[in-house]
Design a protein around this motif. Structure first.
Motif, PDB file in Angstrom:
ATOM      1  N   ILE A 123       0.837  -1.210   0.000  1.00 48.38           N
ATOM      2  CA  ILE A 123       0.000   0.000   0.000  1.00 48.38           C
ATOM      3  C   ILE A 123       0.870   1.257   0.000  1.00 48.38           C
ATOM      4  CG2 ILE A 123      -1.639   1.318   1.427  1.00 48.38           C
ATOM      5  CD1 ILE A 123      -2.896  -1.434   2.142  1.00 48.38           C
ATOM      6  N   ASP A 124       2.006   1.172   0.659  1.00 47.56           N
ATOM      7  CA  ASP A 124       2.936   2.308   0.698  1.00 47.56           C
ATOM      8  C   ASP A 124       3.388   2.681  -0.716  1.00 47.56           C
ATOM      9  OD1 ASP A 124       4.427   4.243   2.060  1.00 47.56           O
ATOM     10  OD2 ASP A 124       6.205   2.966   2.127  1.00 47.56           O
ATOM     11  N   ALA A 125       3.447   1.686  -1.591  1.00 47.98           N
ATOM     12  CA  ALA A 125       3.890   1.941  -2.970  1.00 47.98           C
ATOM     13  C   ALA A 125       2.781   2.561  -3.831  1.00 47.98           C
ATOM     14  CB  ALA A 125       4.364   0.636  -3.605  1.00 47.98           C
ATOM     15  N   LEU A 126       1.567   2.647  -3.294  1.00 47.05           N
ATOM     16  CA  LEU A 126       0.434   3.154  -4.100  1.00 47.05           C
ATOM     17  C   LEU A 126       0.210   4.654  -3.923  1.00 47.05           C
ATOM     18  CD1 LEU A 126      -2.135   0.217  -3.570  1.00 47.05           C
ATOM     19  CD2 LEU A 126      -0.518   0.555  -5.456  1.00 47.05           C
ATOM     20  N   GLY A 127       1.042   5.300  -3.119  1.00 49.32           N
ATOM     21  CA  GLY A 127       0.972   6.765  -3.017  1.00 49.32           C
ATOM     22  C   GLY A 127      -0.072   7.291  -2.043  1.00 49.32           C
ATOM     23  N   VAL A 128      -0.459   6.481  -1.064  1.00 52.99           N
ATOM     24  CA  VAL A 128      -1.440   6.954  -0.075  1.00 52.99           C
ATOM     25  C   VAL A 128      -0.745   7.919   0.889  1.00 52.99           C
ATOM     26  CG1 VAL A 128      -2.626   4.749  -0.258  1.00 52.99           C
ATOM     27  CG2 VAL A 128      -1.061   5.125   1.656  1.00 52.99           C
ATOM     28  N   ASP A 129      -1.550   8.709   1.595  1.00 49.98           N
ATOM     29  CA  ASP A 129      -0.968   9.718   2.494  1.00 49.98           C
ATOM     30  C   ASP A 129      -0.645   9.145   3.876  1.00 49.98           C
ATOM     31  OD1 ASP A 129      -1.259  12.264   0.823  1.00 49.98           O
ATOM     32  OD2 ASP A 129      -3.197  11.281   0.626  1.00 49.98           O
ATOM     33  N   TYR A 130      -1.563   8.334   4.407  1.00 52.03           N
ATOM     34  CA  TYR A 130      -1.361   7.738   5.730  1.00 52.03           C
ATOM     35  C   TYR A 130      -1.654   6.239   5.669  1.00 52.03           C
ATOM     36  CZ  TYR A 130      -1.570  12.330   8.106  1.00 52.03           C
ATOM     37  OH  TYR A 130      -1.335  13.616   8.548  1.00 52.03           O
ATOM     38  N   ILE A 131      -0.897   5.481   6.464  1.00 50.92           N
ATOM     39  CA  ILE A 131      -1.237   4.078   6.732  1.00 50.92           C
ATOM     40  C   ILE A 131      -1.457   3.977   8.238  1.00 50.92           C
ATOM     41  CG2 ILE A 131      -0.421   1.686   6.667  1.00 50.92           C
ATOM     42  CD1 ILE A 131       1.054   2.355   4.083  1.00 50.92           C
ATOM     43  N   CYS A 132      -2.637   3.475   8.612  1.00 48.01           N
ATOM     44  CA  CYS A 132      -3.072   3.517  10.013  1.00 48.01           C
ATOM     45  C   CYS A 132      -3.334   2.117  10.551  1.00 48.01           C
ATOM     46  CB  CYS A 132      -4.364   4.337  10.093  1.00 48.01           C
ATOM     47  SG  CYS A 132      -5.051   4.443  11.750  1.00 48.01           S
ATOM     48  N   VAL A 133      -2.671   1.765  11.650  1.00 54.22           N
ATOM     49  CA  VAL A 133      -3.038   0.515  12.320  1.00 54.22           C
ATOM     50  C   VAL A 133      -4.210   0.805  13.250  1.00 54.22           C
ATOM     51  CG1 VAL A 133      -0.862  -0.712  12.136  1.00 54.22           C
ATOM     52  CG2 VAL A 133      -1.190   0.875  14.030  1.00 54.22           C
ATOM     53  N   HIS A 134      -5.112  -0.151  13.363  1.00 54.19           N
ATOM     54  CA  HIS A 134      -6.363   0.118  14.065  1.00 54.19           C
ATOM     55  C   HIS A 134      -6.915  -1.162  14.689  1.00 54.19           C
ATOM     56  CE1 HIS A 134     -10.851   1.458  13.587  1.00 54.19           C
ATOM     57  NE2 HIS A 134     -10.464   1.464  14.846  1.00 54.19           N
ATOM     58  N   THR A 135      -7.090  -1.129  15.984  1.00 51.09           N
ATOM     59  CA  THR A 135      -7.836  -2.191  16.665  1.00 51.09           C
ATOM     60  C   THR A 135      -9.249  -1.658  16.891  1.00 51.09           C
ATOM     61  OG1 THR A 135      -5.822  -2.951  17.773  1.00 51.09           O
ATOM     62  CG2 THR A 135      -7.930  -3.676  18.706  1.00 51.09           C
ATOM     63  N   GLY A 136     -10.212  -2.268  16.220  1.00 44.83           N
ATOM     64  CA  GLY A 136     -11.594  -1.787  16.294  1.00 44.83           C
ATOM     65  C   GLY A 136     -12.253  -2.116  17.625  1.00 44.83           C
ATOM     66  N   TYR A 137     -13.448  -1.603  17.809  1.00 48.28           N
ATOM     67  CA  TYR A 137     -14.173  -1.761  19.084  1.00 48.28           C
ATOM     68  C   TYR A 137     -14.282  -3.225  19.505  1.00 48.28           C
ATOM     69  CZ  TYR A 137     -16.074   3.037  18.927  1.00 48.28           C
ATOM     70  OH  TYR A 137     -16.232   4.383  18.922  1.00 48.28           O
ATOM     71  N   ASP A 138     -14.615  -4.081  18.527  1.00 54.06           N
ATOM     72  CA  ASP A 138     -14.949  -5.464  18.890  1.00 54.06           C
ATOM     73  C   ASP A 138     -13.728  -6.218  19.405  1.00 54.06           C
ATOM     74  OD1 ASP A 138     -17.489  -4.824  18.151  1.00 54.06           O
ATOM     75  OD2 ASP A 138     -17.308  -5.633  16.122  1.00 54.06           O
ATOM     76  N   LEU A 139     -12.556  -5.942  18.807  1.00 56.30           N
ATOM     77  CA  LEU A 139     -11.342  -6.613  19.300  1.00 56.30           C
ATOM     78  C   LEU A 139     -10.778  -5.905  20.532  1.00 56.30           C
ATOM     79  CD1 LEU A 139      -9.555  -7.873  16.060  1.00 56.30           C
ATOM     80  CD2 LEU A 139     -11.120  -9.073  17.600  1.00 56.30           C
ATOM     81  N   GLN A 140     -11.040  -4.610  20.665  1.00 54.05           N
ATOM     82  CA  GLN A 140     -10.674  -3.933  21.927  1.00 54.05           C
ATOM     83  C   GLN A 140     -11.386  -4.611  23.092  1.00 54.05           C
ATOM     84  OE1 GLN A 140     -11.139   0.396  22.178  1.00 54.05           O
ATOM     85  NE2 GLN A 140     -10.766   0.558  19.996  1.00 54.05           N
TER      86      GLN A 140
END
Ligand SMILES: O=C([C@H](O)CO)[C@H](O)[C@H](O)COP(=O)(O)O
Length: 210
Positions: A123-140
């Protein structure tokens, strides 16, 4: 390093009232997916009109029709829009192309991506601005957190900025900051506190000192 306030479990007037309390301590206000589901992109428009000096992120979690959905969020006034890292590259490419045309930014949410390191590199090679790691509510709710994942993408991502979300509280913020993300996203860690302004002020202080 920037601080983003995530609004999820409120309606438009409640969201605007909440942002008034913490406006001076945040860089970006997020219209969370539950609000978009309840209120549509009107919520993005209302927030941008109420706070023209804040950046507004529309958490659409785009999975398909990347270009079209970015265009609609941009029309509503979003400055940043989320796309899911779990989707295909064509959707991400379409989203990036439209965002560039509209002078907007794409944040890719890596929620539930199994091969995190490899997918982050792709995804980094596709020119996006941010890459975000995220643990959603259900796994929290099952006790998971995004802190290890943040270190994984910090090592893998070379071009995009990095971001982290999922259950971050004032007590855990120093650990997050140690990994040096470019953007820290906090929802309940601010919105669920009695003195929201005091918590947001302290979070801003920690984030600014890096
Ligand atoms: O994206 C989010 C979640 O999937 C609901 O839409 C939240 O905005 C994100 O997790 C941040 O909120 P907290 O976990 O409460 O900090």
């Amino acid at each position: 390093m920037k601080l983003q306030l995530a609004l999820d479990l409120v309606n438009i007037p409640e969201g605007i009232a909440l942002v008034k309390e913490v406006e001076q301590y945040i860089d970006i206000v997020e219209i969370g997916t539950p609000i978009v589901i309840n209120e549509g992109l009107h919520a993005v428009k209302a927030m941008k009109e109420a706070f023209p000096n804040l950046q507004v992120l529309a958490d659409l979690k785009i999975m398909d029709a990347g270009g079209y959905e970015i265009m609609k969020a941009a029309e509503a006034g979003a400055d940043l829009i989320t796309v899911l890292g779990a989707t295909n590259d064509s959707t991400i490419k379409g989203a990036v192309a439209e965002a560039k045309k509209q002078n907007k930014q794409v944040l890719v949410d890596m929620i539930n991506v199994p091969n995190l390191e490899q997918r982050a590199r792709e995804i980094d090679a596709l020119g996006v601005d941010y890459i975000c790691v995220h643990t959603g509510y259900d796994l929290q709710a099952e006790g998971q957190s995004p802190f290890e994942d943040l270190q994984t993408i910090k090592a893998a991502v070379k071009n995009a900025k990095t971001a982290v979300a999922g259950g971050i509280k004032l007590e855990t913020l120093p650990e997050v900051i140690k990994a040096q993300p470019d953007l820290v996203i906090v929802g309940g860690g601010i919105t669920g506190q009695a003195d929201k302004a005091a918590v947001a002020a302290e979070m801003q202080r920690l984030v600014k000192q890096g």
